[in-house]
Design a protein around this motif. Sequence first.
Motif, short mmCIF file in Angstrom:
data_model
loop_
_atom_site.label_atom_id
_atom_site.label_comp_id
_atom_site.label_asym_id
_atom_site.label_seq_id
_atom_site.Cartn_x
_atom_site.Cartn_y
_atom_site.Cartn_z
N ARG A 207 -67.68 2.51 19.28
CA ARG A 207 -67.20 1.29 18.63
C ARG A 207 -66.43 0.43 19.63
N THR A 208 -65.57 1.07 20.42
CA THR A 208 -64.81 0.35 21.44
C THR A 208 -65.73 -0.23 22.50
N ILE A 209 -66.69 0.59 22.95
CA ILE A 209 -67.61 0.14 23.99
C ILE A 209 -68.48 -1.00 23.48
N THR A 210 -68.90 -0.94 22.21
CA THR A 210 -69.74 -1.99 21.65
C THR A 210 -69.01 -3.33 21.64
N ALA A 211 -67.74 -3.33 21.25
CA ALA A 211 -66.96 -4.57 21.24
C ALA A 211 -66.87 -5.16 22.65
N GLU A 212 -66.61 -4.31 23.64
CA GLU A 212 -66.52 -4.78 25.02
C GLU A 212 -67.88 -5.30 25.51
N ARG A 213 -68.95 -4.60 25.13
CA ARG A 213 -70.28 -5.00 25.58
C ARG A 213 -70.68 -6.36 25.02
N GLN A 214 -70.43 -6.59 23.73
CA GLN A 214 -70.80 -7.86 23.13
C GLN A 214 -69.98 -9.01 23.70
N ARG A 215 -68.71 -8.74 24.02
CA ARG A 215 -67.90 -9.77 24.65
C ARG A 215 -68.43 -10.08 26.05
N GLU A 216 -68.86 -9.05 26.75
CA GLU A 216 -69.41 -9.25 28.10
C GLU A 216 -70.74 -10.00 28.03
N LEU A 217 -71.56 -9.68 27.01
CA LEU A 217 -72.81 -10.41 26.83
C LEU A 217 -72.55 -11.88 26.54
N ALA A 218 -71.50 -12.15 25.77
CA ALA A 218 -71.15 -13.55 25.48
C ALA A 218 -70.75 -14.26 26.77
N THR A 250 -73.16 -11.67 38.83
CA THR A 250 -73.38 -10.29 39.28
C THR A 250 -72.29 -9.36 38.76
N ARG A 251 -71.03 -9.81 38.84
CA ARG A 251 -69.92 -8.97 38.35
C ARG A 251 -70.05 -8.71 36.86
N SER A 252 -70.43 -9.74 36.12
CA SER A 252 -70.58 -9.58 34.67
C SER A 252 -71.73 -8.62 34.36
N SER A 253 -72.83 -8.76 35.09
CA SER A 253 -73.97 -7.86 34.88
C SER A 253 -73.62 -6.42 35.25
N GLU A 254 -72.83 -6.23 36.31
CA GLU A 254 -72.41 -4.89 36.71
C GLU A 254 -71.53 -4.25 35.64
N ARG A 255 -70.67 -5.05 35.01
CA ARG A 255 -69.83 -4.51 33.94
C ARG A 255 -70.69 -4.08 32.74
N LEU A 256 -71.77 -4.84 32.49
CA LEU A 256 -72.68 -4.47 31.41
C LEU A 256 -73.37 -3.14 31.71
N LEU A 261 -73.97 2.55 30.41
CA LEU A 261 -73.93 3.95 30.84
C LEU A 261 -72.92 4.75 30.04
N ARG A 262 -71.73 4.18 29.84
CA ARG A 262 -70.71 4.88 29.07
C ARG A 262 -71.17 5.13 27.64
N SER A 263 -71.86 4.13 27.05
CA SER A 263 -72.33 4.29 25.68
C SER A 263 -73.40 5.38 25.58
N ASP A 264 -74.34 5.37 26.52
CA ASP A 264 -75.42 6.36 26.48
C ASP A 264 -74.90 7.77 26.77
N GLY A 267 -73.27 9.68 23.93
CA GLY A 267 -74.17 10.35 23.01
C GLY A 267 -74.87 11.55 23.64
N ARG A 268 -75.14 11.45 24.97
CA ARG A 268 -75.88 12.53 25.62
C ARG A 268 -75.09 13.83 25.66
N TRP A 269 -73.81 13.74 26.04
CA TRP A 269 -73.07 15.00 26.12
C TRP A 269 -72.83 15.60 24.74
N ARG A 270 -72.78 14.75 23.71
CA ARG A 270 -72.67 15.29 22.36
C ARG A 270 -73.96 16.01 21.99
N MET A 271 -75.12 15.37 22.31
CA MET A 271 -76.41 15.99 22.00
C MET A 271 -76.58 17.31 22.76
N ALA A 272 -76.13 17.32 24.03
CA ALA A 272 -76.24 18.54 24.82
C ALA A 272 -75.39 19.66 24.22
#
Length: 599
Positions: A207-218, A250-256, A261-264, A267-272
């Motif tokens: 939830r936290t990462i999603t809010a940051e991601r959408q702000r970065e996309l904006a 470039t900086r904005s794209s790198e933050r995305l 990566l953090r979002s994926d 979920g991966r370590w939980r699935m593992a």
Amino acid sequence: MAGHPQRGSDRRPTGQQRAAEKQQAQQVSLRRIARLFTPYGLQLTTVSATIVASSLAGLASPFLLRALLDSAIPRQDVGLLVGLTLAMVGITAATAALGVVQTWISTRVGQQVMHRLRTDVFTHLQRQSLDFFTRTRTGEVQSRITNDIGGMQSVVTSTATSIASNLTTTVATAVAMVALSWRLSLLTLLVMPPAVLLSRRVARMRRTITAERQRELADLNVTIEESLSVGGVQLSKTLGTSRHLVDRFTRSSERLVDLELRSDLAGRWRMASMSIVFAAIPALIYLAAGLPATSGGMTIGTLVAFTSLQAALFRPLMGLLDVGVSLTSSLALFARIFDYLDLPVEIADPVEPRHVSPREVRGDLRFEDVTFAYEGSDTAALAGINLSVPAGSSLALVGETGSGKTTLASLVSRLHDPTSGRVTIDGIDLRDLRLEDLAGIVGVVSQDTYLIHATVRENLRYAKPDATDAEIERAARAAQIHSLIEGLPLGYDTVVGSNGHRFSGGEKQRIAIARTLLRDPRVLVLDEATSALDNETERAVQQAFDRLAEGRTILTIAHRLSTVRHADQIAVLSAGRVVETGTHDDLLAVDGTYAALAA
């Protein structure tokens, strides 16, 4: 104007902004999200029925498998063996067919909800005042409609059916497991506490990462919007800021990249972790089945059937937990969309509008004790304005920059509403008219002419979608632009480019005049429409204005006093107040503020 948009900023969110967004996401009501699906009750009921039917059909498989292993194969009963295998294939085919029906209906419902959200947001934003778009960063609105709503697609499309499907399958599988062996079922319950705890933790992180991601996309959308427009490219090339813009992008794209990566990984370590837990359960089941104290006379068929059910439980259980994670993380997206949908409409249609035909309006314009202050400002931009413009006459507004001319003119088209007092046409308060009716009565031609990226014909028809080609050409002739358009390679089908970039300022002005002529307004506002033109172009445009002004009430704003000297009356503004009124000759004779401006 208060609240100018922030441009060119490479801002990072502050801790206070993050906290505010998190609180906003938490306040989103799940009931409100559920209401989005209310109109589709029948379709969702059908989906639920197919889910239940599919789950019940799937329940038969492990019991068929047990009968196959314990009875048909050991006894070499060919008839029973064939019947059981055909039943297993038939059940698989039936569940697959039900799955196709379920997917088609649920996807259609989800897309309709997405469509409704997009159109609701777009419609609501169309009703917002000019102040909102002045306060909002360029590209932010587009980002919410495209990125935020697009990010909700998987949640909106599959959440309801996924919950129903996975919940039904989980319950049905658990019932079947208990029916086979209640002792072994207790071992399977060991997986539930860690699964729930891990899922809740991942949901909070996402939830936290999603809010940051959408702000970065904006922010990324803002950079694209501002840097890759015609004006933006011209500015960057002339100022040599291309490298800075590339670095910013470039900086904005790198933050995305980092956020994705953090979002994926969350979920991966939980699935593992859950895979390890679920892998350990079958081992414990085999151990329990082999021990005399816990086996309870279990047959091989029961053991195989139970372990297949236990393995099948993993998918719906994880799917159910994933829905919770997705729904929680998507609250940030819903919060951003509902934030726009909840914006108050500052300038709206009246509850009981006065029905007036634009063709029957005379055009008698009055300002009655009008005062206006911008939001957040302690000083009134206009104070105590009283002016009368009889139908068919002209009023020119002059004064130094910042005196309130444009603000006063904006009240006529209801880009703003007076803080006190009223503006009337034919004695009717403008706030008592529908905005669509007012747009048919009042036409505006400003210095900053805006043309859409389309053909000349489409730009003219923008004002009157049902205009015929003959009407379009007649308006272009009156605006003295027809000959120029006809001389273009594709004539009226020539694409004007981004904001009419292929045309000069005077040509764009005349296209705008032709566009206004198509609506045939009774009141016309000319806001410094010739201030940026050279003398020759100004004369051509002024001739078009003279043709446009015939039989209309005209409100003109101009810095060049030569363009307003023939106005029926002139009002001189200073610090938001009318300090002089009269004709050109009268005001010169007074030798006051107007005479000083004319000197």
